[in-house]
Design an enzyme around this catalytic site. Structure first.
Site, mmCIF file in Angstrom:
data_model
loop_
_atom_site.group_PDB
_atom_site.id
_atom_site.type_symbol
_atom_site.label_atom_id
_atom_site.label_comp_id
_atom_site.label_asym_id
_atom_site.label_seq_id
_atom_site.Cartn_x
_atom_site.Cartn_y
_atom_site.Cartn_z
ATOM 1 N N ASP A 183 0.919 -1.026 -0.246
ATOM 2 C CA ASP A 183 -0.097 0.025 0.075
ATOM 3 C C ASP A 183 1.036 1.030 0.091
ATOM 4 O OD1 ASP A 183 -2.292 1.655 0.078
ATOM 5 O OD2 ASP A 183 -3.240 0.531 1.525
ATOM 6 N N PHE A 184 0.128 2.533 0.005
ATOM 7 C CA PHE A 184 0.853 3.571 -0.412
ATOM 8 C C PHE A 184 2.001 3.900 0.718
ATOM 9 C CE2 PHE A 184 1.582 8.251 -0.857
ATOM 10 C CZ PHE A 184 1.166 8.470 -2.347
#
Length: 743
Positions: A268-269
């Site tokens: 994820d980011f």
């Protein structure tokens, strides 16, 4: 992986030859994903601009869309870099791209996997026509705490319904599959337990027992894997002291080794870097070692893989074969899409122009929105309204809010292309009806200045339609709430409207269950509309004025108060004789609206279920038959739900668990007999040693229109049986859908 050239296919040889030519830096680049910012002069790649593409320092990009931009960036990769490896373009396409469909929580209220597959297919057609190869969807987290903002992105509280819709979305994104150019690679997220954060606060710690993890939160992910999902995204949270991006036991051992997942694991980011904030890595080097050791293939935006991986291989801390395995998975994904044969096959301007926001996609959006609404209350059949009423008053800032119709992840949707509730109402009524709009109050503030004006207008109206709830930006990522009532001055507005004695219809717009006991008690008609997308206003009007009979059912429980949270239908019995002992002293323990609840403009009645046998062995199937009657005055659709309870077992079981559902359309006076088939996957449990088995004993089956039904029958299983392997995570009712391709 031992590679023997004489045993490889041509495609496998192509990848192995490419791997042999790549430098360590180029390999690390394939595992690096960077963000693209849009600017008036074109796309801007973060952390190095276009040169990072020329030097093979990036393998995939997040945020680039549109044929013009993606073709320009792809051209740099395949014509100006040393090895000409195409880029993978990724984006969050959760519930539509240009045509926006209902938010996933809303569409879950339709309980219609075929509809979900069709809307996801339409989204894939649009997104792939705009140059996108991979989407970060479906979001399949089970969520039982509506304070958490991202409940809007999932399918609610139940793993059976969640698994069914996860399968439908994966198949919808894929369509016929490669070489079809509308194939969109899919990502199951967020693995795992992200929907159970402490306090309902996004990114927070999740503390789950092994049993709860295995029985509730993992099943939708295993169903997605069995349906062929292409990627998995670990969650931001930690679980049992291990951040998910470092969780080798779950990512490597459970997901890859036990379940056989061979696709990509995409961070994820910035989550690889955030392992340092979690406190399991002191340096960027350690963060990369931990994440890579858990088999996270692609590092989204942090840039640490590109920075650290080459040195880790050179100094012997990371085997080159391990690096090659991750790179191979990335190259295989690109090869599967046909990008090595034609890197521009997703960059066709004519196709893009022909496939965005078509009349067909808008019609599908309207159908999906109609089926996603839930009629919570309809006292004295106030709804549907007549289209020729002399005067309607519409109040609430949300009524005229085109942006909020699109929800919290609107893709490339445009507010100006969406139909607001007010627009839909005005377009539906007769020319003789006067529609008056007064904002009255907003969810954003406590401004009371227009409430008196709304009160006076209500005195002169035949019916008041109050559109109340949340703005779209009050749900979604980092949008947790500590309260679940109507925000802003909306309660004050509603109170003044009720003082008039005029009929009041409330249309709720929201991305989570709300705790609205006073509204539920005092307002005669309540329609839960969620955020329905591009055709929201038209669809709301269709229901409001009776052109369409509502059929949606809640995919999540509505609490009476935030203090009941977490609240869900599949709770367990306590050891007390009376449920009163486990209740609150200041509040009912029952939900405001139970899971599966939803009314219609007609009525449905059920005969008692009949069983194919009252005794079966552990390896036999059981057929449950139920006859449903339309006992009302108009045609309608009912969502028939089947729940199962294991009455006595070696471990405690839920009071009931969903094991089947289907839609049935009936004319007035019509009846239909439906069959549900139950098998080992329905009867089995994880025993105290976490072995999967069917145990002897009595079971109760419930069939009706919600999880609160008492329409039941009982049967007995006479022996025990160990269930070999993992069994199917895909519900029996969906196994045909899981193998279906749809265009």
């Amino acid at each position: 992986m031992n590679v023997h050239a004489d045993s490889l296919t041509d495609k496998e040889q192509q990848i192995e030859q490419l791997l042999a030519r790549m430098t360590l830096e180029e390999k690390a680049g394939q595992l690096t994903q960077l963000v693209v910012q849009k600017s008036p002069t074109g796309p801007v790649v973060a952390n190095g601009g276009e040169d990072v593409i020329r030097h093979s320092g990036v393998g995939s990009l997040l945020g680039a869309s549109g044929v013009q931009d993606t073709r320009r960036l792809q051209q740099i990769a395949v014509e100006e870099s040393r090895l000409h490896i195409p880029l993978l373009f990724t984006e969050d396409v959760l519930h539509g791209f240009r045509t926006i469909f209902p938010v996933p929580l809303a569409e879950a209220a339709a309980w219609d996997p075929d509809l979900t597959q069709r809307t996801t297919r339409a989204a894939a057609v649009e997104a792939s026509a705009s140059g996108i190869h991979l989407t970060y969807a479906p979001m399949i987290d089970i969520a039982r705490d509506p304070r958490w903002g991202r409940v809007v992105e999932g399918s609610g509280e139940d793993p059976f319904l969640g698994s069914a819709l996860a399968v439908a979305r994966v198949r919808g994104f894929h369509g016929k599959g490669p070489p079809e150019v509308s194939t969109l690679l899919s990502t199951a997220k967020h693995f795992v337990g992200y929907g159970a954060p402490e306090g309902g606060r996004d990114y927070n710690t999740s503390d789950l027992s092994e049993r709860t993890l295995l029985e509730t939160y993992l099943p939708p992910f295993r169903a997605a894997v069995q349906a062929g999902v292409d990627a998995v995204m670990p969650a931001y949270n930690e679980l049992d002291g291990i951040p998910m991006h470092a969780n080798g036991p779950l990512l490597r051992e459970k997901l890859r080794e036990q379940w056989g997942f061979r696709g990509l694991i995409v961070s994820d980011f910035n989550s690889v870097r955030e392992l340092m904030l979690h406190g399991v890595a002191a340096t960027p080097t350690e963060a990369v070692k931990v994440a890579f050791g858990a088999t996270v293939d692609i590092d989204m935006v942090s840039g640490l893989y590109a920075q650290e991986l080459p040195a880790l291989v050179r100094n012997g801390q990371l085997a080159q074969s391990t690096l090659d395995s991750a790179v191979r998975r990335v190259l295989e994904a690109k090869q599967r899409l046909g990008l090595f044969d034609d890197p521009y096959r997703y960059s066709d301007a004519a196709r893009e122009k022909a496939n965005l926001l078509t009349p067909q996609s808008r019609a599908l959006a309207r159908e999906a929105a109609q089926k996603s609404m839930v009629l919570l209350k309809n006292e004295k059949a106030l709804l549907p309204l007549h289209k020729d009423l002399p005067k309607l008053l519409v109040v609430g800032a949300l009524a005229d809010d085109q942006r909020s119709t699109l929800g919290s992840w609107p893709g490339d949707g445009r507010a100006k292309e969406s139909i607001s509730v007010l627009q839909g109402i005005k377009g539906a009524v007769s020319s003789a009806t006067q529609v008056v709009y007064i904002q009255g109050a907003s969810p954003d503030d406590l401004d009371l200045s227009e409430i008196d004006k709304a009160h006076q207008a209500a005195l002169d109206a035949d019916v008041v339609i109050a559109v109340l709830g949340e703005r779209a930006n009050m749900s979604g990522e980092a949008r947790s709430r500590s309260s679940l009532g109507l925000p802003g001055a909306q309660d004050a507005l509603l109170s003044r409207l009720l003082e008039t004695g005029k009929p009041v219809v409330v249309i709720l717009m929201n991305g989570r269950p709300l705790a609205i006991p006073h509204l539920a008690e005092q307002v005669p008609a309540i329609l839960e509309s969620w955020f329905l997308g591009s055709e929201m206003g038209n669809a709301v009007a269709d229901i409001l004025f009776g052109d369409v009979n509502p059929s949606g059912k809640l995919p999540v429980t509505f609490p009476r108060a935030v203090g009941q949270v977490p609240i869900y239908y599949s709770q367990k019995h306590t050891g007390r004789q009376s449920n009163k002992d486990a209740a609150y002293i200041d509040q009912s323990v029952t939900p405001l609206y139970p899971f599966g609840h939803g009314l219609s403009y007609t009525t449905f009645t059920y005969d008692p279920p009949t069983l194919s046998a009252t005794q079966i062995t552990a390896t036999e199937t059981l057929t449950v038959q139920v006859t449903v009657h339309n006992s009302g005055q108009r045609e309608g659709e009912e969502i028939v739900q089947l729940y199962l309870h294991d009455n006595v077992a070696s471990v405690t079981r839920p009071v009931r668990a969903l094991r089947g559902f289907t839609r049935v359309r009936l004319k007035p006076g019509e009846a239909r007999t439906l069959d549900f088939v139950l098998d080992q996957d329905d009867f089995a449990l994880l025993d105290r040693y976490f072995l999967r088995r069917v145990e002897p004993g009595t079971f109760t089956v419930f069939v009706g229109g919600s999880s609160a039904t008492d329409n039941q029958a009982s049967f007995e299983i006479t022996n025990t049986a160990r269930v070999k392997g993992l069994g199917s995570a895909i519900p029996r009712m969906l196994r045909a859908l899981a193998n279906k391709t749809d265009e």
